[in-house]
Motif scaffolding. Sequence first.
Motif, PDB file in Angstrom:
ATOM      1  N   ASN A  31      19.219  93.796   3.206  1.00 36.32           N
ATOM      2  CA  ASN A  31      19.848  93.177   2.041  1.00 36.32           C
ATOM      3  C   ASN A  31      21.324  92.916   2.357  1.00 36.32           C
ATOM      4  OD1 ASN A  31      20.789  92.376  -0.435  1.00 36.32           O
ATOM      5  ND2 ASN A  31      19.802  94.026  -1.575  1.00 36.32           N
ATOM      6  N   LYS A  60      23.490  91.285   0.777  1.00 36.16           N
ATOM      7  CA  LYS A  60      24.393  91.366  -0.384  1.00 36.16           C
ATOM      8  C   LYS A  60      25.116  92.704  -0.435  1.00 36.16           C
ATOM      9  CE  LYS A  60      21.641  88.532  -3.552  1.00 36.16           C
ATOM     10  NZ  LYS A  60      20.898  88.607  -4.835  1.00 36.16           N
ATOM     11  N   LEU A  71      25.496  97.443  -5.916  1.00 36.17           N
ATOM     12  CA  LEU A  71      24.215  96.921  -6.406  1.00 36.17           C
ATOM     13  C   LEU A  71      23.143  98.008  -6.345  1.00 36.17           C
ATOM     14  CD1 LEU A  71      24.013  93.320  -4.869  1.00 36.17           C
ATOM     15  CD2 LEU A  71      24.171  93.921  -7.293  1.00 36.17           C
ATOM     16  N   SER A  92      21.447  98.067  -9.911  1.00 36.51           N
ATOM     17  CA  SER A  92      20.108  97.476  -9.906  1.00 36.51           C
ATOM     18  C   SER A  92      19.277  98.061  -8.764  1.00 36.51           C
ATOM     19  CB  SER A  92      20.235  95.960  -9.763  1.00 36.51           C
ATOM     20  OG  SER A  92      18.994  95.332  -9.830  1.00 36.51           O
ATOM     21  N   GLU A 143      15.874  96.295  -8.074  1.00 36.26           N
ATOM     22  CA  GLU A 143      15.834  94.835  -8.062  1.00 36.26           C
ATOM     23  C   GLU A 143      16.788  94.327  -6.978  1.00 36.26           C
ATOM     24  OE1 GLU A 143      13.679  93.035  -9.808  1.00 36.26           O
ATOM     25  OE2 GLU A 143      12.895  94.818 -10.800  1.00 36.26           O
ATOM     26  N   ASP A 144      18.022  94.026  -7.357  1.00 34.31           N
ATOM     27  CA  ASP A 144      18.998  93.464  -6.413  1.00 34.31           C
ATOM     28  C   ASP A 144      19.508  94.479  -5.400  1.00 34.31           C
ATOM     29  OD1 ASP A 144      18.844  91.023  -7.738  1.00 34.31           O
ATOM     30  OD2 ASP A 144      20.468  91.532  -9.111  1.00 34.31           O
ATOM     31  N   GLY A 145      19.345  95.761  -5.679  1.00 33.92           N
ATOM     32  CA  GLY A 145      19.867  96.807  -4.806  1.00 33.92           C
ATOM     33  C   GLY A 145      18.877  97.324  -3.771  1.00 33.92           C
ATOM     34  N   TRP A 146      17.814  96.563  -3.484  1.00 30.84           N
ATOM     35  CA  TRP A 146      16.887  96.977  -2.436  1.00 30.84           C
ATOM     36  C   TRP A 146      17.647  97.069  -1.108  1.00 30.84           C
ATOM     37  CZ3 TRP A 146      16.073  93.603   1.651  1.00 30.84           C
ATOM     38  CH2 TRP A 146      16.422  92.271   1.451  1.00 30.84           C
TER      39      TRP A 146
END
Length: 174
Positions: free
Chosen positions: A125, A127, A134, A138, A141-144
């Motif tokens: 990830n 991001k 994140l 999250s 969700e977004d924090g995988w």
Amino acid sequence: LKQGALLNLSRLASPFLLLSIMAMLAGALRTAVRPRVMASFARPMAVRCFSVKYTKTHEWLKTEGEMGTLGISDFAQSALGEVVYCDLPEVGASLKGKETICTLESVKAVGEVYAPADCEVVEVNEKLSDEPALVNSSPQEDGWLVKVKFSGEPEGMLDKAAYDAHVEAESKEE
């Protein structure tokens, strides 16, 4: 009927007759459209099958066939505190089950995340390099963290109810 024809008709006919004609047209339109609309709902849809399981070390794993997405649970992110840095593995890295796949640094501690089975990292990830928090805001969700391809079978995984019971029992021990 063309729009102009309806306007000309409105000058000649009574309002009651116009309402009757409009109701008839609306009914005809509904009848013509309904079979097409219903047919679109009757088509088979592609369904993606995946399941989310948890480990006793507070990772979650969403699997789809031989692929999986890994992250930490809401309980883990809460215990860890605000994550300020994620040390993620390189794409292509091969790991054995229970081996450290990445580390998360927070303002309170450093946490290790473990591979749920023998696997190869296929995506990280990106991001998280700019927004490591994140993982906190999250986590599922977004924090995988990473996506992996399994070469072994994940063992000892818990469903949501069993994981919640594990967290509750662990919380009572403290």
